[in-house]
Motif scaffolding. Structure first.
Motif, PDB file in Angstrom:
ATOM      1  N   GLY A  22       8.872   6.654   9.324  1.00 12.73           N
ATOM      2  CA  GLY A  22       8.785   5.192   9.372  1.00 12.73           C
ATOM      3  C   GLY A  22       7.359   4.725   9.645  1.00 12.73           C
ATOM      4  N   GLY A  23       6.676   5.400  10.561  1.00 13.05           N
ATOM      5  CA  GLY A  23       5.285   5.046  10.839  1.00 13.05           C
ATOM      6  C   GLY A  23       4.387   5.250   9.629  1.00 13.05           C
ATOM      7  N   GLY A  24       4.571   6.360   8.934  1.00 12.48           N
ATOM      8  CA  GLY A  24       3.791   6.609   7.727  1.00 12.48           C
ATOM      9  C   GLY A  24       4.071   5.588   6.640  1.00 12.48           C
ATOM     10  N   THR A  25       5.327   5.212   6.501  1.00 15.20           N
ATOM     11  CA  THR A  25       5.707   4.208   5.498  1.00 15.20           C
ATOM     12  C   THR A  25       5.039   2.867   5.803  1.00 15.20           C
ATOM     13  OG1 THR A  25       7.831   5.319   5.189  1.00 15.20           O
ATOM     14  CG2 THR A  25       7.681   3.040   4.436  1.00 15.20           C
ATOM     15  N   VAL A  26       5.043   2.480   7.064  1.00 16.63           N
ATOM     16  CA  VAL A  26       4.390   1.226   7.459  1.00 16.63           C
ATOM     17  C   VAL A  26       2.899   1.286   7.164  1.00 16.63           C
ATOM     18  CG1 VAL A  26       3.769  -0.179   9.469  1.00 16.63           C
ATOM     19  CG2 VAL A  26       6.127   0.574   9.158  1.00 16.63           C
ATOM     20  N   LEU A  27       2.272   2.427   7.457  1.00 12.22           N
ATOM     21  CA  LEU A  27       0.832   2.554   7.191  1.00 12.22           C
ATOM     22  C   LEU A  27       0.515   2.449   5.698  1.00 12.22           C
ATOM     23  CD1 LEU A  27      -0.191   5.355   9.700  1.00 12.22           C
ATOM     24  CD2 LEU A  27      -0.742   2.914   9.809  1.00 12.22           C
ATOM     25  N   TRP A  28       1.328   3.064   4.839  1.00 12.29           N
ATOM     26  CA  TRP A  28       1.110   2.934   3.392  1.00 12.29           C
ATOM     27  C   TRP A  28       1.234   1.475   2.958  1.00 12.29           C
ATOM     28  CZ3 TRP A  28      -1.319   6.065   0.439  1.00 12.29           C
ATOM     29  CH2 TRP A  28      -1.241   7.441   0.602  1.00 12.29           C
ATOM     30  N   PHE A  29       2.243   0.757   3.503  1.00 10.33           N
ATOM     31  CA  PHE A  29       2.429  -0.642   3.117  1.00 10.33           C
ATOM     32  C   PHE A  29       1.282  -1.512   3.632  1.00 10.33           C
ATOM     33  CE2 PHE A  29       4.390  -4.884   3.303  1.00 10.33           C
ATOM     34  CZ  PHE A  29       4.707  -5.000   1.962  1.00 10.33           C
ATOM     35  N   VAL A  30       0.807  -1.235   4.846  1.00 12.85           N
ATOM     36  CA  VAL A  30      -0.346  -1.976   5.372  1.00 12.85           C
ATOM     37  C   VAL A  30      -1.571  -1.716   4.494  1.00 12.85           C
ATOM     38  CG1 VAL A  30      -1.964  -2.100   7.321  1.00 12.85           C
ATOM     39  CG2 VAL A  30       0.497  -2.132   7.739  1.00 12.85           C
ATOM     40  N   GLY A  31      -1.754  -0.469   4.065  1.00 15.75           N
ATOM     41  CA  GLY A  31      -2.857  -0.158   3.152  1.00 15.75           C
ATOM     42  C   GLY A  31      -2.763  -0.964   1.867  1.00 15.75           C
ATOM     43  N   PHE A  32      -1.554  -1.112   1.348  1.00 12.29           N
ATOM     44  CA  PHE A  32      -1.345  -1.921   0.140  1.00 12.29           C
ATOM     45  C   PHE A  32      -1.757  -3.366   0.406  1.00 12.29           C
ATOM     46  CE2 PHE A  32       1.593  -4.815  -2.098  1.00 12.29           C
ATOM     47  CZ  PHE A  32       1.146  -4.605  -3.398  1.00 12.29           C
ATOM     48  N   LEU A  33      -1.296  -3.929   1.526  1.00 16.76           N
ATOM     49  CA  LEU A  33      -1.612  -5.324   1.837  1.00 16.76           C
ATOM     50  C   LEU A  33      -3.107  -5.534   2.057  1.00 16.76           C
ATOM     51  CD1 LEU A  33       1.334  -6.255   4.243  1.00 16.76           C
ATOM     52  CD2 LEU A  33       1.065  -6.855   1.826  1.00 16.76           C
ATOM     53  N   VAL A  34      -3.776  -4.559   2.647  1.00 17.37           N
ATOM     54  CA  VAL A  34      -5.218  -4.674   2.892  1.00 17.37           C
ATOM     55  C   VAL A  34      -5.995  -4.612   1.573  1.00 17.37           C
ATOM     56  CG1 VAL A  34      -7.193  -3.444   3.900  1.00 17.37           C
ATOM     57  CG2 VAL A  34      -5.131  -3.825   5.261  1.00 17.37           C
ATOM     58  N   LEU A  35      -5.539  -3.799   0.628  1.00 11.71           N
ATOM     59  CA  LEU A  35      -6.280  -3.609  -0.613  1.00 11.71           C
ATOM     60  C   LEU A  35      -6.028  -4.691  -1.659  1.00 11.71           C
ATOM     61  CD1 LEU A  35      -6.023   0.256  -1.078  1.00 11.71           C
ATOM     62  CD2 LEU A  35      -8.013  -1.076  -0.365  1.00 11.71           C
ATOM     63  N   ILE A  36      -4.927  -5.405  -1.580  1.00 11.67           N
ATOM     64  CA  ILE A  36      -4.602  -6.425  -2.588  1.00 11.67           C
ATOM     65  C   ILE A  36      -5.713  -7.473  -2.732  1.00 11.67           C
ATOM     66  CG2 ILE A  36      -3.055  -8.409  -2.983  1.00 11.67           C
ATOM     67  CD1 ILE A  36      -2.065  -5.827  -4.182  1.00 11.67           C
ATOM     68  N   GLN A  44     -13.339  -3.170 -10.812  1.00 11.60           N
ATOM     69  CA  GLN A  44     -14.703  -3.120 -11.353  1.00 11.60           C
ATOM     70  C   GLN A  44     -15.370  -1.776 -11.065  1.00 11.60           C
ATOM     71  OE1 GLN A  44     -16.763  -6.398  -9.607  1.00 11.60           O
ATOM     72  NE2 GLN A  44     -15.863  -7.929 -10.991  1.00 11.60           N
ATOM     73  N   HIS A  45     -15.011  -1.157  -9.968  1.00 13.35           N
ATOM     74  CA  HIS A  45     -15.619   0.116  -9.591  1.00 13.35           C
ATOM     75  C   HIS A  45     -14.751   1.316  -9.966  1.00 13.35           C
ATOM     76  CE1 HIS A  45     -17.810  -2.760  -7.039  1.00 13.35           C
ATOM     77  NE2 HIS A  45     -18.830  -1.942  -7.278  1.00 13.35           N
ATOM     78  N   GLY A  46     -13.719   1.092 -10.752  1.00 12.00           N
ATOM     79  CA  GLY A  46     -12.883   2.197 -11.230  1.00 12.00           C
ATOM     80  C   GLY A  46     -11.827   2.685 -10.263  1.00 12.00           C
ATOM     81  N   HIS A  47     -11.485   1.860  -9.279  1.00  9.09           N
ATOM     82  CA  HIS A  47     -10.481   2.254  -8.287  1.00  9.09           C
ATOM     83  C   HIS A  47      -9.309   1.271  -8.262  1.00  9.09           C
ATOM     84  CE1 HIS A  47     -13.286   5.244  -6.874  1.00  9.09           C
ATOM     85  NE2 HIS A  47     -14.198   4.309  -6.632  1.00  9.09           N
ATOM     86  N   GLY A  48      -8.972   0.708  -9.389  1.00  7.04           N
ATOM     87  CA  GLY A  48      -7.915  -0.302  -9.451  1.00  7.04           C
ATOM     88  C   GLY A  48      -6.529   0.228  -9.144  1.00  7.04           C
ATOM     89  N   SER A  49      -6.356   1.532  -9.157  1.00 12.31           N
ATOM     90  CA  SER A  49      -5.028   2.096  -8.898  1.00 12.31           C
ATOM     91  C   SER A  49      -4.744   2.279  -7.408  1.00 12.31           C
ATOM     92  CB  SER A  49      -4.886   3.435  -9.609  1.00 12.31           C
ATOM     93  OG  SER A  49      -5.827   4.361  -9.123  1.00 12.31           O
ATOM     94  N   TRP A  52      -1.795   0.369  -5.871  1.00  8.60           N
ATOM     95  CA  TRP A  52      -0.511   0.832  -6.401  1.00  8.60           C
ATOM     96  C   TRP A  52      -0.158   2.208  -5.860  1.00  8.60           C
ATOM     97  CZ3 TRP A  52       1.038  -3.551  -7.282  1.00  8.60           C
ATOM     98  CH2 TRP A  52       0.235  -4.519  -7.881  1.00  8.60           C
ATOM     99  N   ILE A  53      -1.160   3.010  -5.554  1.00  7.89           N
ATOM    100  CA  ILE A  53      -0.903   4.294  -4.904  1.00  7.89           C
ATOM    101  C   ILE A  53      -0.312   4.050  -3.513  1.00  7.89           C
ATOM    102  CG2 ILE A  53      -2.031   6.321  -3.901  1.00  7.89           C
ATOM    103  CD1 ILE A  53      -3.984   6.212  -6.316  1.00  7.89           C
ATOM    104  N   CYS A  54      -0.863   3.078  -2.798  1.00 11.85           N
ATOM    105  CA  CYS A  54      -0.332   2.738  -1.475  1.00 11.85           C
ATOM    106  C   CYS A  54       1.102   2.214  -1.570  1.00 11.85           C
ATOM    107  CB  CYS A  54      -1.216   1.704  -0.783  1.00 11.85           C
ATOM    108  SG  CYS A  54      -2.821   2.331  -0.289  1.00 11.85           S
ATOM    109  N   LEU A  55       1.354   1.383  -2.553  1.00 16.02           N
ATOM    110  CA  LEU A  55       2.711   0.850  -2.728  1.00 16.02           C
ATOM    111  C   LEU A  55       3.683   1.969  -3.084  1.00 16.02           C
ATOM    112  CD1 LEU A  55       4.344  -1.736  -2.603  1.00 16.02           C
ATOM    113  CD2 LEU A  55       3.902  -2.037  -5.040  1.00 16.02           C
ATOM    114  N   THR A  56       3.246   2.915  -3.901  1.00 12.31           N
ATOM    115  CA  THR A  56       4.082   4.069  -4.239  1.00 12.31           C
ATOM    116  C   THR A  56       4.353   4.908  -2.996  1.00 12.31           C
ATOM    117  OG1 THR A  56       3.160   4.100  -6.462  1.00 12.31           O
ATOM    118  CG2 THR A  56       4.245   6.104  -5.705  1.00 12.31           C
TER     119      THR A  56
END
Length: 99
Positions: A22-36, A44-49, A52-56
């Motif tokens: 659960g903690g890891g799942t929350v961290l991945w989702f927070v990473g998604f929210l931070v990167l959006i 622009q720098h080639g890291h657009g995925s 989506w990796i965080c959301l996955t």
């Protein structure tokens, strides 16, 4: 040189798998929210995925939570259910006579 006697291995420790996953799942989702907000700059720098990796990761974490909870519940059920076979315990397996 004298050999020391081998001691039996201690039993494995039980971890709170649900909390860990659960903690890891929350961290991945927070990473998604931070990167959006930085999605355009990342693209622009080639890291657009990256978002989506965080959301996955968060989605796979939800599957992991489901699995860990099912496993935890099955272990609890097996510990509380009566033993069905005579001379058999839930942790030892069938009794064997060594004559």
């Amino acid at each position: 040189m004298a050999k020391t006697a081998l001691r039996p291995s201690p039993p494995p420790l039980e971890a709170n798998d649900v909390a860990i996953v659960g903690g890891g799942t929350v961290l991945w989702f927070v990473g998604f929210l931070v990167l959006i907000p930085f999605k355009g700059s990342l693209e622009q720098h080639g890291h657009g995925s990256w978002p989506w990796i965080c959301l996955t990761g968060a989605g796979l974490g939800l599957i992991g939570l489901w699995y860990c909870r099912a496993r935890r519940d099955a272990i609890r059920r097996s510990r509380t259910s009566p033993v069905e076979g005579a001379g058999e315990s839930a942790t030892e397996g069938p009794a064997t006579r060594l004559d």
